[in-house]
Design a protein around this motif. Structure first.
Motif, PDB file in Angstrom:
ATOM      1  N   ALA A 160      13.114  -1.250   3.410  1.00  0.00           N
ATOM      2  CA  ALA A 160      12.749  -1.355   1.997  1.00  0.00           C
ATOM      3  C   ALA A 160      13.241  -0.136   1.223  1.00  0.00           C
ATOM      4  N   ARG A 161      13.159   1.027   1.823  1.00  0.00           N
ATOM      5  CA  ARG A 161      13.583   2.256   1.140  1.00  0.00           C
ATOM      6  C   ARG A 161      15.106   2.368   1.038  1.00  0.00           C
ATOM      7  N   CYS A 162      15.810   1.746   1.979  1.00  0.00           N
ATOM      8  CA  CYS A 162      17.274   1.853   1.993  1.00  0.00           C
ATOM      9  C   CYS A 162      17.955   0.689   1.273  1.00  0.00           C
ATOM     10  N   SER A 163      17.209  -0.385   0.995  1.00  0.00           N
ATOM     11  CA  SER A 163      17.788  -1.551   0.336  1.00  0.00           C
ATOM     12  C   SER A 163      17.663  -1.412  -1.172  1.00  0.00           C
ATOM     13  N   GLY A 164      18.340  -2.288  -1.875  1.00  0.00           N
ATOM     14  CA  GLY A 164      18.274  -2.290  -3.330  1.00  0.00           C
ATOM     15  C   GLY A 164      18.820  -3.585  -3.871  1.00  0.00           C
ATOM     16  N   GLN A 165      18.504  -3.877  -5.127  1.00  0.00           N
ATOM     17  CA  GLN A 165      18.956  -5.107  -5.761  1.00  0.00           C
ATOM     18  C   GLN A 165      20.480  -5.185  -5.753  1.00  0.00           C
ATOM     19  N   GLY A 166      21.009  -6.245  -5.167  1.00  0.00           N
ATOM     20  CA  GLY A 166      22.450  -6.444  -5.122  1.00  0.00           C
ATOM     21  C   GLY A 166      23.174  -5.567  -4.124  1.00  0.00           C
ATOM     22  N   LYS A 167      22.459  -4.797  -3.321  1.00  0.00           N
ATOM     23  CA  LYS A 167      23.069  -3.876  -2.359  1.00  0.00           C
ATOM     24  C   LYS A 167      23.379  -4.603  -1.063  1.00  0.00           C
ATOM     25  N   ASP A 168      24.569  -4.414  -0.546  1.00  0.00           N
ATOM     26  CA  ASP A 168      24.954  -5.039   0.716  1.00  0.00           C
ATOM     27  C   ASP A 168      24.063  -4.503   1.836  1.00  0.00           C
ATOM     28  N   LEU A 169      23.609  -5.399   2.703  1.00  0.00           N
ATOM     29  CA  LEU A 169      22.740  -4.982   3.806  1.00  0.00           C
ATOM     30  C   LEU A 169      23.411  -3.948   4.693  1.00  0.00           C
ATOM     31  N   ARG A 170      24.736  -4.002   4.783  1.00  0.00           N
ATOM     32  CA  ARG A 170      25.433  -3.039   5.641  1.00  0.00           C
ATOM     33  C   ARG A 170      25.294  -1.610   5.099  1.00  0.00           C
ATOM     34  N   ALA A 171      25.227  -1.482   3.774  1.00  0.00           N
ATOM     35  CA  ALA A 171      24.984  -0.158   3.196  1.00  0.00           C
ATOM     36  C   ALA A 171      23.589   0.323   3.557  1.00  0.00           C
ATOM     37  N   ALA A 172      22.610  -0.604   3.556  1.00  0.00           N
ATOM     38  CA  ALA A 172      21.237  -0.243   3.941  1.00  0.00           C
ATOM     39  C   ALA A 172      21.177   0.174   5.405  1.00  0.00           C
ATOM     40  N   VAL A 173      21.948  -0.490   6.253  1.00  0.00           N
ATOM     41  CA  VAL A 173      21.963  -0.148   7.683  1.00  0.00           C
ATOM     42  C   VAL A 173      22.500   1.267   7.886  1.00  0.00           C
ATOM     43  N   ASP A 219       0.816  -1.212   0.000  1.00  0.00           N
ATOM     44  CA  ASP A 219       0.000   0.000   0.000  1.00  0.00           C
ATOM     45  C   ASP A 219       0.850   1.261   0.000  1.00  0.00           C
ATOM     46  N   ARG A 220       2.106   1.134   0.454  1.00  0.00           N
ATOM     47  CA  ARG A 220       3.042   2.262   0.443  1.00  0.00           C
ATOM     48  C   ARG A 220       3.922   2.245  -0.802  1.00  0.00           C
ATOM     49  N   ASP A 221       3.553   1.434  -1.790  1.00  0.00           N
ATOM     50  CA  ASP A 221       4.288   1.298  -3.049  1.00  0.00           C
ATOM     51  C   ASP A 221       5.696   0.763  -2.834  1.00  0.00           C
ATOM     52  N   LEU A 222       5.839  -0.136  -1.858  1.00  0.00           N
ATOM     53  CA  LEU A 222       7.126  -0.771  -1.578  1.00  0.00           C
ATOM     54  C   LEU A 222       7.038  -2.246  -1.932  1.00  0.00           C
ATOM     55  N   ALA A 223       7.854  -2.667  -2.886  1.00  0.00           N
ATOM     56  CA  ALA A 223       7.847  -4.061  -3.337  1.00  0.00           C
ATOM     57  C   ALA A 223       8.802  -4.873  -2.470  1.00  0.00           C
ATOM     58  N   VAL A 224       8.256  -5.683  -1.589  1.00  0.00           N
ATOM     59  CA  VAL A 224       9.034  -6.508  -0.669  1.00  0.00           C
ATOM     60  C   VAL A 224       8.486  -7.929  -0.725  1.00  0.00           C
ATOM     61  N   SER A 225       9.363  -8.915  -0.628  1.00  0.00           N
ATOM     62  CA  SER A 225       8.945 -10.309  -0.632  1.00  0.00           C
ATOM     63  C   SER A 225       9.067 -10.901   0.761  1.00  0.00           C
ATOM     64  N   ALA A 226       8.409 -12.034   0.970  1.00  0.00           N
ATOM     65  CA  ALA A 226       8.528 -12.737   2.252  1.00  0.00           C
ATOM     66  C   ALA A 226       9.966 -13.177   2.494  1.00  0.00           C
ATOM     67  N   ALA A 227      10.685 -13.513   1.412  1.00  0.00           N
ATOM     68  CA  ALA A 227      12.091 -13.920   1.554  1.00  0.00           C
ATOM     69  C   ALA A 227      12.945 -12.759   2.054  1.00  0.00           C
ATOM     70  N   GLN A 228      12.654 -11.547   1.586  1.00  0.00           N
ATOM     71  CA  GLN A 228      13.393 -10.377   2.080  1.00  0.00           C
ATOM     72  C   GLN A 228      13.141 -10.150   3.561  1.00  0.00           C
ATOM     73  N   LEU A 229      11.896 -10.305   3.988  1.00  0.00           N
ATOM     74  CA  LEU A 229      11.584 -10.138   5.410  1.00  0.00           C
ATOM     75  C   LEU A 229      12.404 -11.107   6.241  1.00  0.00           C
ATOM     76  N   GLU A 230      12.503 -12.344   5.769  1.00  0.00           N
ATOM     77  CA  GLU A 230      13.257 -13.352   6.524  1.00  0.00           C
ATOM     78  C   GLU A 230      14.751 -13.041   6.517  1.00  0.00           C
ATOM     79  N   ARG A 231      15.241 -12.523   5.398  1.00  0.00           N
ATOM     80  CA  ARG A 231      16.661 -12.150   5.326  1.00  0.00           C
ATOM     81  C   ARG A 231      16.960 -11.055   6.343  1.00  0.00           C
TER      82      ARG A 231
END
Length: 372
Positions: A68-81, A19-31
């Motif tokens: 979701a807003r800070c992550s991206g395809q192929g982006k290291d999670l540490r960069a998102a943090v 609803d916030r126009d954020l494309a997230v999968s269940a696998a991403q939530l678990e990651r």
């Protein structure tokens, strides 16, 4: 995790994010959960032997939103943090609720990771390993490759504005003297003791304006000359050689890093105002006061760098820079001026215009400049 295995709380979370126009999968939530970034759902008993079900907490929604807003395809999670940390405490993109703080251990790990991967820190490590002319030549060659890939410094916003408004002058990119002098300084710190004069250090540091906001070059040169006479220059250089920014980041406290973040926010905001003046933002007394203070303190390059890097991995270098107490103290004056004139940054005193009106005027100014 397949969709059939997705818990009711996760299904609700995914729906809210959609609803916030954020494309997230269940696998991403678990990651995110496995990384310790997203809380696991609480369980609620259904009663009468019917087991339990997962319950979605509002805080979990806001954390998933910022991830979701800070992550991206192929982006290291540490960069998102790191990007999440820089946003924490500010109003969220969807709601006015403050963005939650990320787990601090994850932030500190991400900061260390980003600094280790920074070209500047790699050059420092390379300089410290230099033992002869060949090593030094390789250092300068690698530094030139870095300079060629990195964006050059901006011109002064006043000159940029004049050029865009039809001045006869073309916009000339400023020389990369500050960046090259930073490399010179790094190389000097890597040379063996006894081979560095006060003149060479003072010259490199004077030209590295980003490193020395608010410092009078003549005063600094005199201090280095006196240190050489007193026999303390070698000690000062030895301390500088031994300073390990990465190790300091690995031991930084939550309070000290949070203070550095506030310093970086002041710099980034004022740097944005400073830069937007060059890009034809309609001028106001508040902007004039901020620009005058930036120029007075010699913070132009530092402020623009902070504005450009705030939500990127490069924010690690800005945070490291802002951990320096002397630099944080220098920025206090800029913060005072910003706070005093905040009401007149995006409007004229006594007028009813709003920031939206100023943005409309800005777009018109850009359109007129493009058509002229």
């Amino acid at each position: 995790m397949t969709r059939d295995d997705t818990s009711p709380a996760d299904l609700e979370l995914l729906r809210l994010l959609h609803d916030r126009d954020l494309a997230v999968s269940a696998a991403q939530l678990e990651r995110w959960r496995r990384a310790g970034l997203l809380p696991r759902h609480a369980r609620k008993a259904l009663g009468r032997g019917r087991g339990s079900t997962s319950v979605l907490a509002p805080r979990t929604v806001e954390i998933a939103d910022v991830l979701a807003r800070c992550s991206g395809q192929g982006k290291d999670l540490r960069a998102a943090v790191l990007a999440w940390y820089m946003r924490a405490g500010t109003p969220g993109a969807h709601s006015r609720q403050p963005v939650p703080e990320p787990p601090f251990e994850s932030v500190r790990d991400a900061l260390v990771w980003a600094l280790r991967g920074s070209p500047v820190q790699r050059l420092i490590a390379q300089a410290r390993r230099a033992r002869d002319d060949t090593d030094t030549d390789v250092l300068y060659a690698d530094a030139e490759k870095y300079l060629a890939r990195s964006p050059g410094p901006f011109g002064h916003p006043g000159l940029m504005r004049e050029a865009l408004l039809g001045s006869s002058q073309d916009i000339q990119p400023p020389p990369r003297g500050g960046q090259r002098s930073m490399v010179n300084l790094i190389a000097l710190l890597g040379l063996p003791q006894g081979e560095v004069s006060w003149e060479s250090v003072a010259q490199a540091m004077t030209a590295s304006r980003l490193l020395l906001p608010g410092v009078d070059p003549a005063t600094m040169a005199a201090a280095f000359e006196q240190a050489e006479r007193d026999g303390t220059l070698e000690h000062a250089l030895r301390v500088a050689r031994q300073r390990d920014v990465v190790a300091e980041a690995g031991a930084v406290s939550p309070e000290r890093l949070a203070h550095a973040r506030e310093v970086a926010r002041v710099l980034a905001f004022c740097g944005s105002v400073y830069l937007m003046h060059g890009l034809l933002l309609p001028d106001t007394p508040g902007q004039q006061a901020i620009r005058a203070t930036i120029d007075e303190l010699g913070l132009g390059e530092a402020a623009i760098t902070a504005a450009q890097s705030f939500n990127k991995v490069d924010a690690a270098n800005v945070l490291s820079f802002c951990l320096d107490p002397s630099f944080a103290h220098l920025t206090e004056k800029l913060n005072e001026v910003m706070t005093e004139h905040m009401d007149s940054v995006f409007r004229h005193p006594g007028e009813r215009d709003s920031a939206e009106d100023l943005m409309t005027q800005w777009l018109a100014a850009i359109r007129d400049a493009a058509e002229s």
